[in-house]
Design a protein around this motif. Structure first.
Motif, PDB file in Angstrom:
ATOM      1  N   ILE A 130       8.440 -11.686  -1.149  1.00 47.94           N
ATOM      2  CA  ILE A 130       9.756 -11.114  -1.445  1.00 47.94           C
ATOM      3  C   ILE A 130      10.799 -12.213  -1.328  1.00 47.94           C
ATOM      4  O   ILE A 130      10.868 -12.905  -0.311  1.00 47.94           O
ATOM      5  CB  ILE A 130      10.086  -9.962  -0.475  1.00 47.94           C
ATOM      6  N   ASP A 131      11.608 -12.374  -2.373  1.00 48.01           N
ATOM      7  CA  ASP A 131      12.648 -13.402  -2.357  1.00 48.01           C
ATOM      8  C   ASP A 131      14.020 -12.782  -2.168  1.00 48.01           C
ATOM      9  O   ASP A 131      14.280 -11.658  -2.613  1.00 48.01           O
ATOM     10  CB  ASP A 131      12.645 -14.181  -3.687  1.00 48.01           C
ATOM     11  N   LEU A 132      14.880 -13.541  -1.529  1.00 48.92           N
ATOM     12  CA  LEU A 132      16.279 -13.144  -1.438  1.00 48.92           C
ATOM     13  C   LEU A 132      16.889 -13.257  -2.837  1.00 48.92           C
ATOM     14  O   LEU A 132      16.686 -14.248  -3.532  1.00 48.92           O
ATOM     15  CB  LEU A 132      16.987 -14.098  -0.466  1.00 48.92           C
ATOM     16  N   LEU A 133      17.621 -12.237  -3.252  1.00 49.34           N
ATOM     17  CA  LEU A 133      18.197 -12.221  -4.600  1.00 49.34           C
ATOM     18  C   LEU A 133      19.367 -13.194  -4.709  1.00 49.34           C
ATOM     19  O   LEU A 133      20.269 -13.190  -3.878  1.00 49.34           O
ATOM     20  CB  LEU A 133      18.693 -10.800  -4.888  1.00 49.34           C
ATOM     21  N   VAL A 174       8.363   4.882   0.541  1.00 48.28           N
ATOM     22  CA  VAL A 174       7.428   4.789   1.656  1.00 48.28           C
ATOM     23  C   VAL A 174       6.523   3.575   1.427  1.00 48.28           C
ATOM     24  O   VAL A 174       6.025   3.369   0.321  1.00 48.28           O
ATOM     25  CB  VAL A 174       6.587   6.078   1.744  1.00 48.28           C
ATOM     26  N   PHE A 175       6.314   2.795   2.462  1.00 49.06           N
ATOM     27  CA  PHE A 175       5.482   1.600   2.351  1.00 49.06           C
ATOM     28  C   PHE A 175       4.176   1.795   3.112  1.00 49.06           C
ATOM     29  O   PHE A 175       4.145   2.553   4.074  1.00 49.06           O
ATOM     30  CB  PHE A 175       6.258   0.396   2.897  1.00 49.06           C
ATOM     31  N   PRO A 176       3.075   1.129   2.686  1.00 46.87           N
ATOM     32  CA  PRO A 176       3.004   0.225   1.535  1.00 46.87           C
ATOM     33  C   PRO A 176       3.288   0.944   0.218  1.00 46.87           C
ATOM     34  O   PRO A 176       2.907   2.104   0.051  1.00 46.87           O
ATOM     35  CB  PRO A 176       1.568  -0.309   1.564  1.00 46.87           C
ATOM     36  N   LEU A 177       3.943   0.229  -0.696  1.00 52.06           N
ATOM     37  CA  LEU A 177       4.354   0.797  -1.984  1.00 52.06           C
ATOM     38  C   LEU A 177       3.568   0.111  -3.100  1.00 52.06           C
ATOM     39  O   LEU A 177       3.578  -1.114  -3.210  1.00 52.06           O
ATOM     40  CB  LEU A 177       5.856   0.580  -2.182  1.00 52.06           C
ATOM     41  N   SER A 178       2.899   0.905  -3.914  1.00 55.88           N
ATOM     42  CA  SER A 178       2.160   0.338  -5.044  1.00 55.88           C
ATOM     43  C   SER A 178       3.067   0.216  -6.257  1.00 55.88           C
ATOM     44  O   SER A 178       3.760   1.171  -6.606  1.00 55.88           O
ATOM     45  CB  SER A 178       0.975   1.240  -5.415  1.00 55.88           C
ATOM     46  N   ILE A 179       3.047  -0.941  -6.870  1.00 62.71           N
ATOM     47  CA  ILE A 179       3.810  -1.158  -8.096  1.00 62.71           C
ATOM     48  C   ILE A 179       2.849  -0.901  -9.251  1.00 62.71           C
ATOM     49  O   ILE A 179       2.099  -1.792  -9.669  1.00 62.71           O
ATOM     50  CB  ILE A 179       4.384  -2.593  -8.150  1.00 62.71           C
ATOM     51  N   ARG A 207       0.840  -4.369  -4.225  1.00 65.19           N
ATOM     52  CA  ARG A 207       1.373  -3.568  -3.134  1.00 65.19           C
ATOM     53  C   ARG A 207       2.436  -4.355  -2.383  1.00 65.19           C
ATOM     54  O   ARG A 207       2.247  -5.539  -2.086  1.00 65.19           O
ATOM     55  CB  ARG A 207       0.230  -3.272  -2.137  1.00 65.19           C
ATOM     56  N   ILE A 208       3.519  -3.676  -2.076  1.00 66.10           N
ATOM     57  CA  ILE A 208       4.493  -4.266  -1.159  1.00 66.10           C
ATOM     58  C   ILE A 208       4.208  -3.638   0.190  1.00 66.10           C
ATOM     59  O   ILE A 208       4.313  -2.424   0.358  1.00 66.10           O
ATOM     60  CB  ILE A 208       5.931  -3.981  -1.623  1.00 66.10           C
ATOM     61  N   GLU A 209       3.821  -4.476   1.143  1.00 72.51           N
ATOM     62  CA  GLU A 209       3.276  -3.932   2.395  1.00 72.51           C
ATOM     63  C   GLU A 209       4.342  -3.272   3.250  1.00 72.51           C
ATOM     64  O   GLU A 209       4.218  -2.133   3.645  1.00 72.51           O
ATOM     65  CB  GLU A 209       2.584  -5.048   3.198  1.00 72.51           C
ATOM     66  N   GLN A 210       5.370  -4.009   3.523  1.00 75.59           N
ATOM     67  CA  GLN A 210       6.381  -3.479   4.420  1.00 75.59           C
ATOM     68  C   GLN A 210       7.672  -4.243   4.201  1.00 75.59           C
ATOM     69  O   GLN A 210       7.646  -5.415   3.832  1.00 75.59           O
ATOM     70  CB  GLN A 210       5.938  -3.625   5.883  1.00 75.59           C
ATOM     71  N   PHE A 216      16.963  -9.452   5.615  1.00 77.60           N
ATOM     72  CA  PHE A 216      15.985 -10.073   4.735  1.00 77.60           C
ATOM     73  C   PHE A 216      14.823 -10.611   5.562  1.00 77.60           C
ATOM     74  O   PHE A 216      15.041 -11.320   6.553  1.00 77.60           O
ATOM     75  CB  PHE A 216      16.643 -11.210   3.953  1.00 77.60           C
ATOM     76  N   PRO A 217      13.616 -10.290   5.164  1.00 76.69           N
ATOM     77  CA  PRO A 217      12.448 -10.772   5.902  1.00 76.69           C
ATOM     78  C   PRO A 217      12.264 -12.267   5.698  1.00 76.69           C
ATOM     79  O   PRO A 217      11.880 -12.692   4.621  1.00 76.69           O
ATOM     80  CB  PRO A 217      11.295  -9.979   5.269  1.00 76.69           C
TER      81      PRO A 217
END
Lengths: 176, 176
Positions: free
Chosen positions: B3-6, B66-71, B165-168, B174-175
């Motif tokens: 995940i990148d910071l926008l 809700v995570f994990p989220l499937s794209i 999948r986006i896990e969390q 920002f992570p």
């Protein structure tokens, strides 16, 4: 000055109130995860001399106004609507006036509205209004308005005998 | 998924980041009480069969994902841009993909961005993106997009072997 709570009904002659509640239509999208409150404002962009125009998105960052506040001028945009939506969860004031004639606002019928943090407004093309009145702290607003050339801002100086004052506003809640 | 910071820079090929910082131009208006961060998004509305089209303003109210989220799917709007601005001071996720060819997104190059509460995005016309991903709580977004007839939503189901999948996501910051 009497201050009214902003509603779609009492703002109707000046433009649109942009809020989920005022939607004529809403429906589920995105597999049921999102509700779309649809088409809340009549975005107007009028060409000038056949040049191209479009609607654009800007951010206005407004200083907190100091009270008592004198309403000594109004402006209007004859070539397009202008929408504001508050981005900092703070209320703000909306000051508008009907037309007296083609050149002048009807100062004796100025209206002042208290807009909640979840209400935007869209001034209809040509509607006389006061510039942004943020309350309490510097506040950002998302603005949707006409981007293009041509004379799109008229200003009207209010005669000194008619200047009105907003004495004080409670920024935390609507003054009942 | 990384995940990148926008930022305006890393989102450039997909559209605009709508934030005060990304303004090419800003200037004082309203007697010096307001700064206008001008023209932050390229609002695109393409006619269909010569019918009239316009840009409109809506509110999208998105459930917290809700995570994990499937794209597992992406969509695009071939006839207009679509802008989102968060209204509840909460971050959200933006998922986009470049084109593989005229019909398909390039799933192997999907990008996920963490957008801060003061950042909006404007998906350029035809950009493949995932529907709204609100975090933490039901969240409202102001949306500026094309209002008009014509086929303006393509959906693409992602092949099961490529679903990611986006896990969390930490919604508070920002992570890093």
């Amino acid at each position: 000055m009497k201050i009214d709570l902003l509603t779609a009904e009492n703002f109707q002659e000046f433009g649109d109130v942009i809020e989920a509640n005022s939607a004529r239509t809403h429906y589920l999208i995105n597999g049921g995860t999102t509700t779309r409150f649809h088409d809340l404002a009549d975005v107007q962009v009028t060409p000038h001399n056949e040049e191209s125009v479009r609607s654009g998105i800007s951010i206005f960052r407004g200083d907190a106004r100091v009270f008592p506040l004198s309403i000594s001028m109004l402006e209007r945009h004859p070539l397009g609507s202008q929408a504001f939506f508050p981005l900092n969860q703070r209320p703000y004031l909306v000051v508008v006036a009907p037309e007296l004639d083609q050149e002048r606002p009807d100062i004796e019928n100025i209206k002042v509205f208290w807009a909640s943090p979840s209400q935007g407004v869209n001034y209809a093309q040509g509607t006389w209004h006061h510039p942004l009145i943020a309350l309490d702290a510097v506040s950002d607003f998302l603005v949707v308005d006409r981007i293009g050339s041509g004379p799109n801002c008229d200003e009207y100086e209010i005669d000194k005998s008619l200047v009105c004052r907003i004495e004080q506003v409670d920024f935390a809640c609507f003054p009942s």
